[in-house]
Motif scaffolding. Sequence first.
Motif, PDB file in Angstrom:
ATOM      1  N   GLU A 287      -9.302   2.534   8.687  1.00  0.00           N
ATOM      2  CA  GLU A 287      -9.954   2.301   7.389  1.00  0.00           C
ATOM      3  C   GLU A 287      -9.876   3.568   6.551  1.00  0.00           C
ATOM      4  N   GLN A 288     -10.179   4.687   7.225  1.00  0.00           N
ATOM      5  CA  GLN A 288     -10.160   5.979   6.543  1.00  0.00           C
ATOM      6  C   GLN A 288      -8.756   6.264   6.007  1.00  0.00           C
ATOM      7  N   GLU A 289      -7.783   5.972   6.875  1.00  0.00           N
ATOM      8  CA  GLU A 289      -6.396   6.216   6.487  1.00  0.00           C
ATOM      9  C   GLU A 289      -6.040   5.408   5.246  1.00  0.00           C
ATOM     10  N   HIS A 290      -6.470   4.162   5.253  1.00  0.00           N
ATOM     11  CA  HIS A 290      -6.230   3.283   4.108  1.00  0.00           C
ATOM     12  C   HIS A 290      -6.806   3.900   2.838  1.00  0.00           C
ATOM     13  N   LEU A 291      -8.086   4.332   2.982  1.00  0.00           N
ATOM     14  CA  LEU A 291      -8.766   4.870   1.810  1.00  0.00           C
ATOM     15  C   LEU A 291      -8.045   6.108   1.302  1.00  0.00           C
ATOM     16  N   ARG A 292      -7.582   6.915   2.282  1.00  0.00           N
ATOM     17  CA  ARG A 292      -6.913   8.159   1.887  1.00  0.00           C
ATOM     18  C   ARG A 292      -5.637   7.829   1.100  1.00  0.00           C
TER      19      ARG A 292
ATOM     20  N   ASP B 234      -5.004   5.209  -0.538  1.00  0.00           N
ATOM     21  CA  ASP B 234      -5.411   4.652  -1.832  1.00  0.00           C
ATOM     22  C   ASP B 234      -5.718   5.777  -2.812  1.00  0.00           C
ATOM     23  N   LEU B 235      -6.480   6.744  -2.304  1.00  0.00           N
ATOM     24  CA  LEU B 235      -6.891   7.868  -3.144  1.00  0.00           C
ATOM     25  C   LEU B 235      -5.664   8.616  -3.641  1.00  0.00           C
ATOM     26  N   ASP B 236      -4.743   8.871  -2.717  1.00  0.00           N
ATOM     27  CA  ASP B 236      -3.516   9.577  -3.082  1.00  0.00           C
ATOM     28  C   ASP B 236      -2.798   8.840  -4.204  1.00  0.00           C
ATOM     29  N   ARG B 237      -2.700   7.546  -4.000  1.00  0.00           N
ATOM     30  CA  ARG B 237      -1.965   6.767  -4.987  1.00  0.00           C
ATOM     31  C   ARG B 237      -2.651   6.845  -6.348  1.00  0.00           C
ATOM     32  N   LEU B 238      -3.976   6.735  -6.305  1.00  0.00           N
ATOM     33  CA  LEU B 238      -4.738   6.756  -7.551  1.00  0.00           C
ATOM     34  C   LEU B 238      -4.561   8.093  -8.258  1.00  0.00           C
ATOM     35  N   SER B 239      -4.680   9.205  -7.495  1.00  0.00           N
ATOM     36  CA  SER B 239      -4.577  10.506  -8.164  1.00  0.00           C
ATOM     37  C   SER B 239      -3.170  10.688  -8.718  1.00  0.00           C
ATOM     38  N   GLU B 240      -2.177  10.203  -7.987  1.00  0.00           N
ATOM     39  CA  GLU B 240      -0.804  10.293  -8.502  1.00  0.00           C
ATOM     40  C   GLU B 240      -0.685   9.585  -9.844  1.00  0.00           C
TER      41      GLU B 240
END
Lengths: 155, 416
Positions: free
Chosen positions: B309-314, B316-322
């Motif tokens: 789950e954490q990996e997923h969120l991470r 997601d976050l990466d994608r969003l910041s990109e």
Amino acid sequence: MSFAVRRLQKELSKIHKDGLPQGISLVKADDFDEWLLDIRVFGENPLYKGQRFRLKFKFGNNYPIEPPEVTFTTGLERQIPMHPHIYSNGIICLDLLSPSQGWSPVQNVESVCVSIQSMLASNRKNERPEGNDEFVARNTKSPKHINFVYDDPTV
Amino acid sequence: MSSSAPASRRNSAISNKSTSTTTPDKPTPTHLDLRTLRYVSPPDDNLCCPICHSPFLDPIQTRCRHTFCSDCIAEALKNSETCPIDRKPITDEGLSPAPILIANMVNDLVVYCPNAENGCTETVPRHLVEGHVRETCGWVQVECGVGGCKEMVRRNETSMECLHRLVKCEFCLEEVRRMDLDIHYDTCAGISTDCPHCLTDYKRSDWKSHVQSCPEASIPCSSSVYGCPTILPRREMARHESTCSFVHLTPVFRRHESQISELALENRMLRRRLDLLYPRATQPESNTNSEEPQGPSVLDEQTYHILSEQEHLRTDLDRLSESMVALEMKHTMHFINENMRVKEEMVAMRTAINGVRMQMHWLLNMRAQAPFQPMMPMMGMGVMQQQAQVVAQGGTTTQGGETVQRRHSEHQNVKL
């Protein structure tokens, strides 16, 4: 026990006791609803030489008063034979299998197989029936309820 | 152990009884279907109906002299009014009974009694089978009749005595039906039985508790779980156990056992904590260590779930910041472009204003000199008109009384 089951039991025990004519073999008869048989055509007919074809018999509760539904099926190394009276979906246009015309309760699985075997053996035309593609595409009826016109005495 | 064997015997006895009581459907002659009869020797094909492939029943002859069972030809004619064999047209009127010779031949074929599967061994000619079932077959269920009893009983079990009468079991004093007495004896708790170990008589009801304490019954040593292979009668076990080294060591084994289980528990707790702290590092370890397959696997599952789950969120976050950065870049570029354009336009406007100002100066100068040069106003007026026209068209700049060519080119410059 229904009439059909008793009659099929008798046919089956006769097949087990006396065997089937050359070129015809019973593949599956686990119940009295559906049997599978393989047929081969002997002689020098190049259309079917060395090939085996699989026939599927579906019996209704009224067998042998009504004919079984007999079609060719595909399978491992089994194709639908090329014949001007056999559609590419396996449906056979043969008066013998029609409830109103050629069928007689005296017929049995063995005699139907022999008829189909000789129908193949005498054929020389490497073709499908006229309108095959259209028929195969739209037909949803069971073969027993199709009104074929049996007009070709040559094959 | 001791109770299961009689129980299963009782069940089988009950099922036997139930099969024997289900037979009454068959016996009544009206229900006897002659098509189901089994023939002792395979019948001649010439005596078999070509439709049902069984020996003719009530044979019928067509006008074309083919023979069928009466039921079979009637069914076939419903479908198609032709002879099934030669397809000659026939109707019900064209049918007549077959020669008596044929009827006699099929009626004389010997068949097994329809109750053969229940035990009747009789074989009779087919035309007598109905009479056999109705009158003499011992396996047919009939009314008991003794003393007005209405219960059913197999014919060969009827006697002067009613089998449905309740009788008392002489051992346990329970009341059972006479016919069930034998089955009852198999399980009756009142009947005594020999203990297989000490050969003394015990009532069946007491036997179970006796076996627990019978001095002759063979039992394993109490330390068999720790490896002692000895099996001895109960009375000799005390002597064996006083010398058995496994028994002496039992307290030590027990202590070790409890210690090991405590350590295993502790180990499990520690591993769980370790897994939570360093999920990646401990993953392979917990996989290879199969000492406690139950606990860790559940824990691992949960941990893996959280980790994934954490990996997923991470991600997601990466994608969003990109995408945020990309968006920012785009905005900046857009802003810069717009700015450039506005700046250029401003420069152009400024030059245009300067041009107008110069012209103004020039005109004012002209007016100031006007009284001294009377011819000039004519020319000045003309130039002024032309210039005003040009300014009205696009804010053109011009340097004093210069040519139209020059103004034209400047006009183009402004557009840039």
